[in-house]
Write a protein that holds these residues in place. Sequence first.
Motif, PDB file in Angstrom:
ATOM      1  N   GLU A 283     -13.407  34.130 -27.017  1.00 12.80           N
ATOM      2  CA  GLU A 283     -13.987  33.692 -28.289  1.00 12.80           C
ATOM      3  C   GLU A 283     -13.396  34.447 -29.480  1.00 12.80           C
ATOM      4  N   SER A 284     -12.858  35.641 -29.230  1.00 15.13           N
ATOM      5  CA  SER A 284     -12.287  36.455 -30.296  1.00 15.13           C
ATOM      6  C   SER A 284     -10.779  36.249 -30.444  1.00 15.13           C
ATOM      7  N   LEU A 285     -10.183  35.421 -29.625  1.00 15.97           N
ATOM      8  CA  LEU A 285      -8.752  35.148 -29.732  1.00 15.97           C
ATOM      9  C   LEU A 285      -8.448  34.595 -31.120  1.00 15.97           C
ATOM     10  N   ALA A 286      -7.503  35.205 -31.810  1.00 13.79           N
ATOM     11  CA  ALA A 286      -7.173  34.821 -33.177  1.00 13.79           C
ATOM     12  C   ALA A 286      -5.696  34.452 -33.269  1.00 13.79           C
ATOM     13  N   ALA A 287      -5.342  33.788 -34.353  1.00  7.80           N
ATOM     14  CA  ALA A 287      -3.955  33.428 -34.632  1.00  7.80           C
ATOM     15  C   ALA A 287      -3.385  34.373 -35.681  1.00  7.80           C
ATOM     16  N   ASP A 288      -2.102  34.681 -35.541  1.00 11.99           N
ATOM     17  CA  ASP A 288      -1.427  35.500 -36.532  1.00 11.99           C
ATOM     18  C   ASP A 288      -1.417  34.768 -37.883  1.00 11.99           C
ATOM     19  N   ALA A 289      -1.242  35.517 -38.938  1.00  9.85           N
ATOM     20  CA  ALA A 289      -1.265  34.948 -40.286  1.00  9.85           C
ATOM     21  C   ALA A 289      -0.227  33.834 -40.417  1.00  9.85           C
ATOM     22  N   GLY A 290      -0.668  32.721 -40.995  1.00 11.91           N
ATOM     23  CA  GLY A 290       0.232  31.614 -41.256  1.00 11.91           C
ATOM     24  C   GLY A 290       0.395  30.627 -40.115  1.00 11.91           C
ATOM     25  N   ILE A 291      -0.239  30.896 -38.980  1.00 14.41           N
ATOM     26  CA  ILE A 291      -0.115  30.011 -37.824  1.00 14.41           C
ATOM     27  C   ILE A 291      -1.149  28.891 -37.931  1.00 14.41           C
ATOM     28  N   THR A 292      -0.721  27.665 -37.734  1.00 15.90           N
ATOM     29  CA  THR A 292      -1.626  26.512 -37.657  1.00 15.90           C
ATOM     30  C   THR A 292      -1.983  26.268 -36.199  1.00 15.90           C
ATOM     31  N   VAL A 293      -3.275  26.219 -35.913  1.00 13.19           N
ATOM     32  CA  VAL A 293      -3.740  26.008 -34.541  1.00 13.19           C
ATOM     33  C   VAL A 293      -4.036  24.526 -34.352  1.00 13.19           C
ATOM     34  N   PRO A 294      -3.289  23.813 -33.519  1.00 15.47           N
ATOM     35  CA  PRO A 294      -3.525  22.387 -33.328  1.00 15.47           C
ATOM     36  C   PRO A 294      -4.718  22.125 -32.413  1.00 15.47           C
TER      37      PRO A 294
END
Length: 363
Positions: A283-294
């Motif tokens: 649940e805490s998995l995040a994306a690096d700055a600027g990444i779009t998560v599809p």
Amino acid sequence: MSGLIISIKDAARQAVEAATGGRVTIMYDDKGYPCHMVRIPKFNLQDIDPGLGNGVHPAFIVNGVEKSEIWIGQYQAILHDGRALSLPGQDVKTSTNFDQALSYCAAKGAGWHLMTNAEWAAIALWCYKNGTLPNGNNNYGRDYAATWETGTRQDGSTYDPGEATGSARVLSGSGPASWRHDHSFAGIADLNGNVLEWNGGLRLLDGEIQVLADNNAADNTKDQSATSAEWQAIAQDGSLVSPGTAGTLKYDAVGATGTGAVQLDDVVDSQSDGTTSASVDFESLAADAGITVPDRLKQLGLFPALAGLGGDNIWMRNAGERLPIRGGYWSRAAGAGVFALILNNARSSSSSYIGFRPAFVAL
């Protein structure tokens, strides 16, 4: 339905169907061996949560054709005559590598296959929506939080539930109804803990997330070998592209040499040496700055779209090829669960805490 014998109406099958309103049946493979199978009807993504996108979940699309249902083994597999069987009250098969698990399921005939990651994700999302995230054997024969909930340890003549030693697998389906995906005895058992389960149709290759399209991995003629041309990477717009394409989605680590927390990225900045790994609550998995998560990643249980998923963990090594094992095992406590995902293991990995499960789709 080549490969599936549907005409046998023995007393056991009739009893199972009558007791479950047809939600569970006994299917017979092309040698007549039985499997207890749970029907999962097709559902739409928006009916789970609008944040997942629209249309049917990809688990119900095989080779471009929508399926009205998929069938999932009610129990983790045992092995008989080189074939995976889903039967209650058994000590499940372990010490099986990825390719063996594929072959034991495919050997049953057309439509039979190793449960896929797309199917696993569909069931996990269904459990979330219906408020039935299952407990399970994640604390040596019992649930770590509901310690009164126990199964029958296969080493129970030596060890008691909760005694932190031994190989604490429980016999398939021997836990309470809360250990099933729908909290009923007609549900799929042991998705949380007991033994980890190989899933088809997903891998990491040097950190790049690669999949077979939709639920094409349910077609056991599709090549899932290390050199297969079926593997595709995922672009930030959700499209499937050739592996190695610039900007595809990857799992990276925030610490040095592939350690610390897992994050989603378009490059691998911190690569494992092949032994180190990164982990975080899913649940805490995040994306690096600027990444779009599809949406595709959220639909496949590879990035959280929802809150309230518990402490289920994701682990990964982003060096070499890594195949998925799901669910956690008997000592993972809060880290186990239907959203737990381990991408640490090579396809050759084999362990007493790794098993698998058969599934079926009519082709």
